[in-house]
Design a protein around this motif. Structure first.
Motif, short mmCIF file in Angstrom:
data_model
loop_
_atom_site.label_atom_id
_atom_site.label_comp_id
_atom_site.label_asym_id
_atom_site.label_seq_id
_atom_site.Cartn_x
_atom_site.Cartn_y
_atom_site.Cartn_z
N ARG A 116 -1.21 14.16 -15.76
CA ARG A 116 -2.33 15.04 -15.44
C ARG A 116 -2.50 15.23 -13.93
O ARG A 116 -3.52 15.71 -13.47
N GLY A 117 -1.48 14.83 -13.18
CA GLY A 117 -1.48 15.08 -11.74
C GLY A 117 -2.03 13.98 -10.87
O GLY A 117 -2.12 14.13 -9.65
N ALA A 118 -2.41 12.85 -11.45
CA ALA A 118 -2.95 11.74 -10.65
C ALA A 118 -1.83 11.07 -9.87
O ALA A 118 -0.71 10.91 -10.38
N ASP A 119 -2.13 10.64 -8.66
CA ASP A 119 -1.14 9.90 -7.88
C ASP A 119 -1.55 8.43 -7.70
O ASP A 119 -0.81 7.65 -7.11
N GLU A 120 -2.73 8.07 -8.22
CA GLU A 120 -3.14 6.67 -8.21
C GLU A 120 -4.09 6.42 -9.38
O GLU A 120 -4.68 7.34 -9.94
N ILE A 121 -4.20 5.14 -9.73
CA ILE A 121 -5.12 4.73 -10.78
C ILE A 121 -6.00 3.63 -10.19
O ILE A 121 -5.51 2.76 -9.48
N GLY A 122 -7.27 3.73 -10.45
CA GLY A 122 -8.21 2.77 -9.91
C GLY A 122 -8.99 2.08 -11.00
O GLY A 122 -8.93 2.45 -12.17
N LEU A 123 -9.73 1.07 -10.59
CA LEU A 123 -10.59 0.33 -11.50
C LEU A 123 -11.65 -0.37 -10.68
O LEU A 123 -11.54 -0.46 -9.46
N GLU A 124 -12.66 -0.86 -11.37
CA GLU A 124 -13.69 -1.69 -10.76
C GLU A 124 -13.77 -2.97 -11.56
O GLU A 124 -13.85 -2.93 -12.79
N VAL A 125 -13.73 -4.10 -10.85
CA VAL A 125 -13.74 -5.41 -11.50
C VAL A 125 -14.82 -6.26 -10.82
O VAL A 125 -14.97 -6.24 -9.60
N HIS A 126 -15.58 -6.99 -11.62
CA HIS A 126 -16.67 -7.79 -11.09
C HIS A 126 -16.14 -8.78 -10.06
O HIS A 126 -15.06 -9.36 -10.24
N VAL A 127 -16.90 -8.97 -8.99
CA VAL A 127 -16.45 -9.86 -7.91
C VAL A 127 -16.29 -11.30 -8.39
O VAL A 127 -15.52 -12.07 -7.78
N ASP A 128 -16.95 -11.69 -9.47
CA ASP A 128 -16.82 -13.05 -10.00
C ASP A 128 -15.79 -13.17 -11.11
O ASP A 128 -15.58 -14.27 -11.64
N THR A 142 -4.55 -3.20 -5.47
CA THR A 142 -5.05 -3.80 -4.24
C THR A 142 -6.50 -3.37 -4.02
O THR A 142 -6.88 -2.25 -4.37
N PRO A 143 -7.29 -4.26 -3.44
CA PRO A 143 -8.69 -3.90 -3.15
C PRO A 143 -8.75 -2.76 -2.14
O PRO A 143 -7.96 -2.70 -1.20
N THR A 144 -9.71 -1.88 -2.35
CA THR A 144 -9.88 -0.75 -1.44
C THR A 144 -10.80 -1.10 -0.28
O THR A 144 -10.90 -0.34 0.68
N GLY A 145 -11.49 -2.23 -0.39
CA GLY A 145 -12.49 -2.59 0.60
C GLY A 145 -13.88 -2.11 0.23
O GLY A 145 -14.86 -2.39 0.91
N VAL A 146 -13.96 -1.38 -0.88
CA VAL A 146 -15.24 -0.86 -1.35
C VAL A 146 -15.76 -1.74 -2.48
O VAL A 146 -15.01 -2.12 -3.37
N LEU A 156 -15.68 -4.93 -7.37
CA LEU A 156 -14.67 -4.63 -6.37
C LEU A 156 -13.81 -3.46 -6.87
O LEU A 156 -13.30 -3.49 -7.98
N ALA A 157 -13.66 -2.44 -6.02
CA ALA A 157 -12.79 -1.32 -6.37
C ALA A 157 -11.37 -1.67 -5.99
O ALA A 157 -11.11 -2.19 -4.90
N MET A 158 -10.42 -1.40 -6.90
CA MET A 158 -9.00 -1.65 -6.66
C MET A 158 -8.23 -0.40 -7.07
O MET A 158 -8.66 0.32 -7.97
N THR A 159 -7.08 -0.16 -6.42
CA THR A 159 -6.24 0.96 -6.80
C THR A 159 -4.79 0.54 -6.83
O THR A 159 -4.38 -0.45 -6.23
N ARG A 160 -4.01 1.37 -7.50
CA ARG A 160 -2.56 1.19 -7.57
C ARG A 160 -1.94 2.57 -7.57
O ARG A 160 -2.34 3.45 -8.33
N PRO A 161 -0.94 2.79 -6.70
CA PRO A 161 -0.26 4.09 -6.73
C PRO A 161 0.52 4.24 -8.03
O PRO A 161 0.99 3.28 -8.62
N LEU A 162 0.65 5.50 -8.45
CA LEU A 162 1.46 5.81 -9.62
C LEU A 162 2.80 6.32 -9.14
O LEU A 162 2.87 7.26 -8.35
N ALA A 163 3.85 5.69 -9.60
CA ALA A 163 5.20 6.06 -9.18
C ALA A 163 5.50 7.49 -9.59
O ALA A 163 5.06 7.97 -10.63
N GLY A 164 6.31 8.17 -8.73
CA GLY A 164 6.67 9.56 -8.89
C GLY A 164 7.20 9.92 -10.22
O GLY A 164 7.19 10.96 -10.71
#
Length: 164
Positions: A116-128, A142-146, A156-164
């Motif tokens: 669907r055209g996404a180049d990354e996938i993200g998630l949010e995971v509880h800090v604990d 990897t954490p985004t710092g957000v 904690l927001a984390m993302t991962r690039p999606l391979a081409g």
């Protein structure tokens, strides 16, 4: 083990797996509802969820099957804006953790998002929720710092690039 997108007729099984997930000791950190809330939802809620998760263009729910038993799930949401997707509702049965189930679910969600055209996938995971954070890091997130404040506290927001 096999991973597939749910079917519109899977409402009862979608409900049963969600209830299993809500019984997990980390459910209070991972999910934004309780077992009691989920149990009280009408059959139409689960039917709608199965239809949307199986046929929707904005989201897809995947399950992992070990024989006839469902042992994991993940839902991916298309981004409202930008070129990313969001992973939510992730669960793997305790007796199948560490066996590649999470990897396969995340890969399936990533393939759907990439189509669907996404180049990354993200998630949010509880800090604990350190167990989940470690699993996601192992998969290349990897954490985004957000951090965001969710219904269960800081996530904690984390993302991962999606391979081409």
């Amino acid at each position: 083990m096999r991973v597939r997108r749910i079917l519109a007729t899977d409402a009862e099984r979608v409900r049963a797996l969600r209830l299993e997930a809500l019984d997990d000791p980390a459910a209070g950190l991972a999910f934004h509802e309780t077992r009691e809330t989920a149990e009280a939802r009408p059959e139409s809620f689960w039917t709608d969820r199965a239809i949307t998760g199986s046929l929707g263009d904005d989201s897809a729910q995947y399950i992992a099957e070990d024989g006839a038993r469902w042992v994991g799930t993940a839902t991916v949401l298309a981004a409202r804006s930008g070129r990313g997707a969001l992973l939510v509702g992730v669960f793997v049965s305790a007796d199948h953790r560490g066996a590649g189930v999470l990897d396969a679910l995340v890969d399936a969600a990533g393939e759907w998002a990439r189509a669907r055209g996404a180049d990354e996938i993200g998630l949010e995971v509880h800090v604990d929720n350190h167990r989940a954070q470690a699993a996601y890091r192992r998969l290349g997130f990897t954490p985004t710092g957000v951090t965001v404040t969710g219904p269960n506290g800081q996530e904690l927001a984390m993302t991962r690039p999606l391979a081409g």
